[in-house]
Scaffold this motif. Structure first.
Motif: not given
Length: 338
Positions: A47-57, A59-66, A79-86
């Motif tokens: 959860a922390l890594s998702f949040d940090r990658t998305l907002f801190g770093e 990088d939405p694509q990396l957050a979605a992919d990983l 906001e949208p559902s689905g990893a890629q749409d998000y």
């Protein structure tokens, strides 16, 4: 009717009436199975890594992919559902209707500091992550939050609730639908500057320590108090459940024993105006987070209010509250046509 029998019947009727006032506070969103400390640590890390990658770093694509499940469900219905749409919501803000028009995945810059979290509580599959408000003396006076469900090392669901700064009193009814363009609440003070790379995610509120049995007992204590004090109107419950030295972080509320009297007359200032249903009930260490639904379009988790409390030696010793953001009823995000 024989007098003793009549007295017993009246007593039984009174007990039935009192019991009917107690609400069923079984969480609508279950925390999931009881896990080991290590298993919960992994869930929190995802959860922390998702949040940090998305907002801190940024990088939405990396957050979605990983970190996001491909069928990721977003209960924040703006906001949208689905990893890629998000991910695209941040990568293509104009096309995807993101009110923050700054596209992410831009150049990264060195951070002046880390992303600060007010508190992070992980219980079973659920992690609640709160963000302290900027410009307030007590960082727990107002806060926004994201809640995430993690399964199989992926974020499968996401919930969001913002603070009530500058809006109607906490717990008040949603405002009427606007006639003109809808104004988006400004939550930028709760997130880092886009493009900032961070080194850590410290928290302001320490969660203490507790065994699984103590955590379960703390959750029961909190729901018992809410039912007795708020749902049944039993003011005597304050002496049983609240510390005489209780510290309230709710702005403009009294401390200690005066808090209970204030709460009986100002419920919507210190907790949800409606505490008949519980959206979630989480515990870690000596913290318990109890949330109440503010449903939209049939989703009880589209928005929520929450109380964070600290339980020590069988008493609630600290109290925080966050309500929903002000503004008009929320709308459904719609996928752009291509």
């Amino acid at each position: 009717m024989h007098r003793p029998l009549m007295r017993a019947a009246i007593l039984a009727a009174g007990l039935t009436t009192t019991a009917a006032l107690a609400a069923d506070l079984t969480p609508i969103i279950p925390a999931g199975p009881t896990l080991t400390d290590q298993q919960e640590h992994v869930k929190k890390a995802v959860a922390l890594s998702f949040d940090r990658t998305l907002f801190g770093e940024s990088d939405p694509q990396l957050a979605a992919d990983l970190f996001a499940d491909p069928n990721f469900i977003n209960h924040d219905i703006e906001e949208p559902s689905g990893a890629q749409d998000y991910a695209n919501f941040f990568l293509k803000p104009l096309e995807y209707g993101n009110p923050d028009k700054h596209p992410r995945n831009g150049p990264k810059v060195a951070a002046a500091g880390a992303i600060t979290r007010l508190f992070v509580v992980t219980d079973g599959n659920i992690t609640m992550m709160a963000y302290p408000s900027a410009g307030i003396g007590d960082p727990g006076g107002q806060f926004g939050s994201n809640m995430m469900e993690v399964k199989n090392n992926r974020v499968t669901q996401w919930w969001f609730s913002g603070p009530s700064e500058g809006g109607p009193p906490p717990g008040s009814a949603p405002a009427a639908a606007p006639t003109g363009p809808r104004k988006q609440p400004d939550f930028t003070p709760y997130y880092p500057v886009p493009g900032t790379v961070t080194a850590g995610m410290p928290t302001v509120i320490n969660d203490g320590t507790a065994t699984p049995d103590q955590r379960a007992a703390n959750k029961k204590l909190v729901t018992d108090f809410w039912n007795a004090f708020f749902n049944q109107g039993n003011t005597a419950a304050a002496a049983r459940y609240l510390s005489p030295d209780l510290k309230s972080h709710v702005p403009n509320t009294p401390q200690g024993t005066a808090f209970a009297d204030f709460a009986t007359k100002n419920k919507a200032t210190v907790t949800s105006a409606d505490t008949s249903k519980t959206l979630f009930l989480l515990a870690e260490g000596n913290l318990v987070d109890i949330g109440f639904p503010v449903p939209f379009d049939g989703d009880p988790g589209a928005w929520y209010t929450q109380n964070l409390v600290r339980v020590e030696n069988g008493k609630i010793t600290e109290w925080w509250y966050s309500s929903r953001a002000p503004g008009a009823p929320r709308y459904h995000w719609k996928k752009p046509t291509t």
